[in-house]
Design an enzyme around this catalytic site. Structure first.
Site, short mmCIF file in Angstrom:
data_model
loop_
_atom_site.label_atom_id
_atom_site.label_comp_id
_atom_site.label_asym_id
_atom_site.label_seq_id
_atom_site.Cartn_x
_atom_site.Cartn_y
_atom_site.Cartn_z
N HIS A 164 -6.31 87.97 -41.18
CA HIS A 164 -5.21 87.89 -41.84
C HIS A 164 -5.38 87.90 -43.21
CE1 HIS A 164 -2.68 83.22 -44.13
NE2 HIS A 164 -2.59 83.96 -44.74
N GLU A 165 -6.07 87.71 -44.20
CA GLU A 165 -6.45 88.08 -45.59
C GLU A 165 -6.15 89.19 -45.94
OE1 GLU A 165 -6.53 85.81 -48.08
OE2 GLU A 165 -6.59 84.47 -47.35
N HIS A 168 -2.89 90.48 -46.17
CA HIS A 168 -1.94 90.25 -47.42
C HIS A 168 -2.38 91.19 -48.43
CE1 HIS A 168 -1.20 86.01 -47.63
NE2 HIS A 168 -2.17 85.91 -47.53
N TYR A 179 5.04 85.95 -54.03
CA TYR A 179 4.40 85.21 -53.16
C TYR A 179 5.04 83.72 -54.10
CZ TYR A 179 0.64 82.56 -51.16
OH TYR A 179 -0.56 81.53 -50.25
N GLU A 188 2.29 84.78 -46.26
CA GLU A 188 2.00 83.83 -44.99
C GLU A 188 2.24 84.43 -43.56
OE1 GLU A 188 -0.76 82.33 -45.87
OE2 GLU A 188 -1.07 82.45 -47.95
N ASP A 265 3.20 74.25 -53.02
CA ASP A 265 2.27 75.34 -52.39
C ASP A 265 3.08 76.47 -52.83
OD1 ASP A 265 1.23 76.65 -50.87
OD2 ASP A 265 2.69 75.99 -49.08
N HIS A 270 2.99 77.83 -47.41
CA HIS A 270 2.51 77.81 -46.09
C HIS A 270 2.63 76.71 -45.20
CE1 HIS A 270 -1.30 78.93 -48.90
NE2 HIS A 270 -1.60 79.59 -47.73
#
Length: 404
Positions: A164-165, A168, A179, A188, A265, A270
């Site tokens: 996932h990271e 990005h 973002y 995300e 957020d 998210h």
């Protein structure tokens, strides 16, 4: 915060905020320390943003460093280079293996050469800070905390979190989704898609066999059966007294409107990622087979064709177009993409409302695209008729221009 070069953390701020309300002093302290450290990192990242493209190409070579609980990355010790032996530290080896699996997935599935498609080296830092309950990609490297041992365990234990990271990074070097707001939720969501696909690819799981959970291996180790997010059923990943209930929506009528701030957020990135997550799950599920093949290809090609400020509507339209380019304008794959977005209440531009609904989904006994009571055939005919009308209209417009 830089909109195009943010610190991308796996743990949503609303979870950490909730942990600040815990009666357990250790839990509150770990959550507060994580929030403060992440805020500081965001400031450093905005300063470094101009240099994000300066990472030297290295054929995706991996290097893992041990921070030894420090927050000063330059002081970290080399723990395992690409050609070095395995470490005695399990965290080092897990990070090394997960970076390699993610790199190899992108190479095999999408012919992508590392995160930037130019062989960007993959540096990972483990044992970051003390009880740091997060993992993040900062535009140049992956950093892993050890967790607090109660709500989060060692963040290297989850392959889908690591993928996932790194996802990005792929987004940063393709669409550059900003973002915040819907573009941030797409950012995300794409990372959740990549995280789930890498996990499925490593296990050779089909869409039916996959659990579609993100972070199940590291989230609340003392509570079984939960995860940070569920792509299959957003809003159901967790429900406990400590963190409350998963707040993700799965359709536009439940879209969460929040301020474009950290506490909000960044406009709910998210939260609202659950909507495109559900659309991707539906496409993968109803096409069947391995998710990275058809559904993954549609989403990846759409990511490359997207713009930094695209909305859900924009991205849905792009996936519909890419499905047609990859599989045919009136193919079952394109019909499934259409129906999936309509199921989450995002209407494809130019396609009449109601042309496809969830009942059009059908999967045969072998896990492939099937037919149900003629629904898919009828849908394909309708789409074909629409395509013909568009073609005729284009010819008419061309003729009008020719007579000017």
């Amino acid at each position: 915060m830089s909109r195009t070069h943010p610190i991308n953390c796996i743990i949503p701020p609303y979870i950490l905020d909730k942990l600040l309300e815990s009666e357990d002093g250790d839990v509150r302290k770990a959550a507060l320390d994580t929030l403060l450290t992440t805020a500081r990192l965001r400031g450093e990242r905005s300063v470094r943003a101009a240099f994000s493209g300066a990472a030297a190409p290295g054929n995706g070579r991996r290097t893992i460093f041990d921070c030894r609980q420090s927050e000063f990355l330059p002081s970290a010790e080399l723990a395992r280079p690409e050609d070095g032996p395995a470490s005695e530290d399990a965290s080092v080896n897990r990070a090394f293996d997960a970076l390699g699996l993610t790199r190899d997935f992108f190479k095999e599935a999408f012919q992508r050469n590392s995160v930037d498609d130019r062989g960007m080296r993959l540096d990972g830092y483990v044992h970051y800070s003390i009880k740091y309950a997060n993992a993040f990609w900062d535009g140049r490297q992956m950093v892993f905390g050890d967790g607090d041992g109660q709500d989060f365990t060692d963040l290297t234990k989850s392959l889908d979190v690591i993928a996932h990271e790194l996802g990005h990074g792929v987004t940063e070097f393709t669409s550059g989704f900003e973002y915040h707001k819907q573009a941030g939720a797409l950012n995300e969501s794409m990372s959740d898609v990549f995280g789930s696909l890498v996990k499925q690819w490593s296990l050779k799981e089909t869409a039916d066999e996959a659990d579609w959970l993100i972070g199940a291996d590291v989230w609340t180790p003392l509570i079984g059966g939960d995860a940070l997010r569920s792509m299959k059923d957003p809003g159901s990943a967790y429900d406990n007294p400590l963190t409350g209930k998963d707040p993700q929506p799965d359709r536009m009528s439940e879209f969460v409107h929040l301020p474009d701030t950290r506490r909000g957020d960044w406009g709910g990135v998210h939260y609202n990622s659950g909507i495109p997550n559900k659309a991707f799950y539906l496409v993968a599920k109803h096409i069947g087979g391995f998710s990275w093949e058809a559904a993954g290809s549609i989403w990846y090609e759409s990511l490359k064709a997207s713009g930094a400020e695209d909305t859900f509507q924009d991205f849905a339209d792009t996936t519909f177009r890419k499905a047609g380019e990859l599989f045919g304008a009136d193919s079952p794959e394109q019909s499934i993409v259409l129906a999936a977005w309509q199921e989450v209440e995002v209407q494809i531009t130019g396609v009449p409302t109601g042309i496809a609904r969830a009942r059009s989904f059908a999967v045969d006994g072998n896990g492939g695209v099937g037919r149900e009571d003629g629904g898919m055939e009828a849908l394909s005919r309708q789409i074909g008729q629409l395509s013909n009308k568009v073609t005729v209209l284009a010819k008419d417009l061309a003729g009008m221009k020719g007579t000017r």
